[in-house]
Design an enzyme around this catalytic site. Structure first.
Site, PDB file in Angstrom:
ATOM      1  N   HIS A  46       0.826 -25.046  -7.525  1.00 55.21           N
ATOM      2  CA  HIS A  46       0.587 -23.726  -6.928  1.00 55.21           C
ATOM      3  C   HIS A  46      -0.097 -23.856  -5.561  1.00 55.21           C
ATOM      4  O   HIS A  46       0.190 -23.099  -4.641  1.00 55.21           O
ATOM      5  CB  HIS A  46      -0.259 -22.856  -7.865  1.00 55.21           C
ATOM      6  N   ARG A  89      17.998 -15.563 -11.511  1.00 56.88           N
ATOM      7  CA  ARG A  89      17.444 -14.380 -12.167  1.00 56.88           C
ATOM      8  C   ARG A  89      16.685 -13.547 -11.148  1.00 56.88           C
ATOM      9  O   ARG A  89      16.234 -14.058 -10.125  1.00 56.88           O
ATOM     10  CB  ARG A  89      16.404 -14.786 -13.223  1.00 56.88           C
ATOM     11  N   SER A 128       3.557 -12.000 -11.243  1.00 58.07           N
ATOM     12  CA  SER A 128       4.193 -10.858 -11.919  1.00 58.07           C
ATOM     13  C   SER A 128       3.278 -10.341 -13.020  1.00 58.07           C
ATOM     14  O   SER A 128       2.348 -11.028 -13.445  1.00 58.07           O
ATOM     15  CB  SER A 128       5.523 -11.293 -12.526  1.00 58.07           C
ATOM     16  N   ASP A 169       9.728 -19.732  -6.721  1.00 55.29           N
ATOM     17  CA  ASP A 169       9.734 -20.333  -8.059  1.00 55.29           C
ATOM     18  C   ASP A 169       9.787 -21.863  -7.992  1.00 55.29           C
ATOM     19  O   ASP A 169      10.386 -22.427  -7.076  1.00 55.29           O
ATOM     20  CB  ASP A 169      10.958 -19.800  -8.833  1.00 55.29           C
ATOM     21  N   GLY A 170       9.176 -22.500  -8.978  1.00 59.23           N
ATOM     22  CA  GLY A 170       9.302 -23.956  -9.106  1.00 59.23           C
ATOM     23  C   GLY A 170       8.033 -24.742  -8.838  1.00 59.23           C
ATOM     24  O   GLY A 170       8.081 -25.976  -8.779  1.00 59.23           O
ATOM     25  N   TRP A 194       0.477 -12.555 -16.451  1.00 61.21           N
ATOM     26  CA  TRP A 194      -0.833 -12.435 -17.126  1.00 61.21           C
ATOM     27  C   TRP A 194      -0.806 -13.149 -18.479  1.00 61.21           C
ATOM     28  O   TRP A 194      -1.842 -13.476 -19.034  1.00 61.21           O
ATOM     29  CB  TRP A 194      -1.217 -10.959 -17.340  1.00 61.21           C
ATOM     30  N   GLU A 243       4.074 -10.081 -15.960  1.00 61.14           N
ATOM     31  CA  GLU A 243       4.301 -10.974 -17.108  1.00 61.14           C
ATOM     32  C   GLU A 243       3.480 -12.269 -16.972  1.00 61.14           C
ATOM     33  O   GLU A 243       3.170 -12.909 -17.969  1.00 61.14           O
ATOM     34  CB  GLU A 243       5.796 -11.317 -17.229  1.00 61.14           C
ATOM     35  N   LEU A 297       4.309  -8.742  12.249  1.00 62.89           N
ATOM     36  CA  LEU A 297       4.912  -8.987  10.938  1.00 62.89           C
ATOM     37  C   LEU A 297       4.073  -8.371   9.812  1.00 62.89           C
ATOM     38  O   LEU A 297       2.848  -8.513   9.799  1.00 62.89           O
ATOM     39  CB  LEU A 297       5.006 -10.511  10.735  1.00 62.89           C
ATOM     40  N   TRP A 353       7.573 -28.709  -9.652  1.00 59.28           N
ATOM     41  CA  TRP A 353       7.198 -29.603  -8.538  1.00 59.28           C
ATOM     42  C   TRP A 353       6.023 -30.481  -8.973  1.00 59.28           C
ATOM     43  O   TRP A 353       6.015 -31.700  -8.746  1.00 59.28           O
ATOM     44  CB  TRP A 353       6.824 -28.768  -7.306  1.00 59.28           C
ATOM     45  N   SER A 375      14.047 -11.520 -12.444  1.00 58.68           N
ATOM     46  CA  SER A 375      12.709 -11.518 -13.033  1.00 58.68           C
ATOM     47  C   SER A 375      11.872 -10.285 -12.689  1.00 58.68           C
ATOM     48  O   SER A 375      10.714 -10.415 -12.287  1.00 58.68           O
ATOM     49  CB  SER A 375      11.950 -12.789 -12.632  1.00 58.68           C
ATOM     50  N   GLY A 388       5.519 -25.214 -10.844  1.00 58.82           N
ATOM     51  CA  GLY A 388       5.199 -26.004 -12.042  1.00 58.82           C
ATOM     52  C   GLY A 388       6.067 -27.250 -12.116  1.00 58.82           C
ATOM     53  O   GLY A 388       5.565 -28.360 -12.366  1.00 58.82           O
TER      54      GLY A 388
HETATM   55  C1  FPP Z   1       6.316 -19.713  -9.791  1.00 61.06           C
HETATM   56  O1  FPP Z   1       6.311 -21.075 -10.112  1.00 61.06           O
HETATM   57  C2  FPP Z   1       5.170 -19.381  -8.961  1.00 61.06           C
HETATM   58  C3  FPP Z   1       4.119 -18.583  -9.322  1.00 61.06           C
HETATM   59  C4  FPP Z   1       4.003 -17.900 -10.614  1.00 61.06           C
HETATM   60  C5  FPP Z   1       2.966 -18.374  -8.418  1.00 61.06           C
HETATM   61  C6  FPP Z   1       3.275 -18.210  -6.961  1.00 61.06           C
HETATM   62  C7  FPP Z   1       2.042 -18.426  -6.200  1.00 61.06           C
HETATM   63  C8  FPP Z   1       1.949 -19.128  -5.075  1.00 61.06           C
HETATM   64  C9  FPP Z   1       3.092 -19.739  -4.374  1.00 61.06           C
HETATM   65  C10 FPP Z   1       0.611 -19.369  -4.492  1.00 61.06           C
HETATM   66  C11 FPP Z   1      -0.006 -18.442  -3.557  1.00 61.06           C
HETATM   67  C12 FPP Z   1       0.782 -17.518  -2.750  1.00 61.06           C
HETATM   68  C13 FPP Z   1       0.347 -16.835  -1.681  1.00 61.06           C
HETATM   69  C14 FPP Z   1       1.144 -15.694  -1.216  1.00 61.06           C
HETATM   70  C15 FPP Z   1      -0.869 -17.177  -0.932  1.00 61.06           C
HETATM   71  P1  FPP Z   1       6.226 -21.471 -11.637  1.00 61.06           P
HETATM   72  O2  FPP Z   1       4.816 -21.737 -11.988  1.00 61.06           O
HETATM   73  O3  FPP Z   1       6.890 -20.426 -12.469  1.00 61.06           O
HETATM   74  O4  FPP Z   1       7.057 -22.787 -11.636  1.00 61.06           O
HETATM   75  P2  FPP Z   1       7.916 -23.392 -12.833  1.00 61.06           P
HETATM   76  O5  FPP Z   1       8.965 -22.377 -13.172  1.00 61.06           O
HETATM   77  O6  FPP Z   1       8.484 -24.637 -12.251  1.00 61.06           O
HETATM   78  O7  FPP Z   1       6.963 -23.654 -13.962  1.00 61.06           O
END
Ligand code: FPP
Length: 248
Positions: free
Chosen positions: A37, A194, A65, A20-21, A69, A67, A131, A25, A196, A23
């Site tokens: 991302h 959380r 997730s 998470d995080g 979508w 959600e 792995l 970042w 989630s 966005g």
């Molecule tokens: C949550 O951050 C992250 C996601 C919804 C997407 C996760 C995807 C990746 C890390 C990219 C690809 C992964 C692989 C396995 C190749 P957020 O967007 O909810 O961040 P925020 O809460 O700060 O907005």
């Protein structure tokens, strides 16, 4: 902490990660969310390498997730192409290093090209014995439990069986994770406390580790710190501390 600080006899077999995080970042660095991302995908790749280095056998990454979508269309399609390209490119050399890829989630919701590309990598790596990387994609823990119940009902309709024989083990055999041991450790980044809708059944006894680090900044050292922390927890599984210590 360094790898050498870890107890080699107590490495978790399976680590699950809520990445998470991304966005936040991006916002912090004045960049678009998709750039966050993209950095997140790099951190995911690094986490897979660290898991391999530490001798972890399974790592599950919550990439998308059910959600998710509901996010803006442009972010969803950007994430889909990022996931496909990351998996297609990064997994090429991982597969050569004996890594196996699995996915969990409702892949019928994925765009056809994404589903096909991912399934091809899953197929290509199915015989690998190193792995196992499990990507949770279009995943919902509640949905998974409902699907497992439906599977059981379908089996019953086809060939009635003694319902009293359904127990936790037989139920779990109907989850996406049927062949995968439960995670001992669940990591969530970005300071949110959380779950989630992630692996609701499987984390019953997992140790939970939360860090303030935003996912793109989560480094090898952060991963090692999480495992070190896990190794210093007392896992009692409902027993008393005394019972656990007497057994040692
Ligand atoms: C949550 O951050 C992250 C996601 C919804 C997407 C996760 C995807 C990746 C890390 C990219 C690809 C992964 C692989 C396995 C190749 P957020 O967007 O909810 O961040 P925020 O809460 O700060 O907005």
């Amino acid at each position: 902490m360094l790898k050498e600080d870890l107890d080699q006899n107590n490495i978790p077999k399976h680590v699950a990660v809520i990445m998470d995080g991304n966005g936040r970042w991006a916002e912090k660095h004045g960049k678009q969310r998709l750039e966050g991302h993209a950095q997140g995908a790099k951190a995911a790749r690094q986490a897979v390498e660290t898991a391999h280095k530490l001798g972890i056998q399974y790592i599950t990454l919550y990439a998308f997730s059910m959600e998710n979508w509901n996010r803006p269309e442009s972010e969803v399609s950007g994430l889909m192409s990022l996931l496909t390209s990351s998996i297609a490119c990064q997994f090429k050399d991982l597969i050569e290093n004996n890594v196996r890829l699995l996915t969990i989630g409702d892949n019928t919701l994925l765009p056809e090209n994404v589903r096909q590309e991912i399934e091809a990598v899953v197929k290509e790596s199915e015989k690998n014995t190193g792995l196992t990387v499990i990507i949770a994609l279009s995943y919902s823990g509640r949905y998974e439990i409902v699907q497992a119940t439906k599977n059981l009902l379908k089996k019953y309709a086809e060939k009635p069986f003694d319902i009293s024989q359904i127990d936790e083990k037989t139920f779990a055999e109907n989850l996406y994770t049927a062949q995968i041991p439960d995670p001992e450790l669940l990591i969530r980044t970005s300071g949110e406390f959380r779950i989630s809708n992630f692996l609701l059944w499987q984390i019953s006894y997992s140790e939970l580790y939360f860090t303030e680090k935003l996912w793109p900044d989560f480094s090898e050292e952060d991963f090692i710190n999480a495992v070190y922390d896990y190794q210093h927890r007392e896992r009692r599984f409902g027993k008393t501390s005394r019972q656990i210590n007497e057994k040692k």
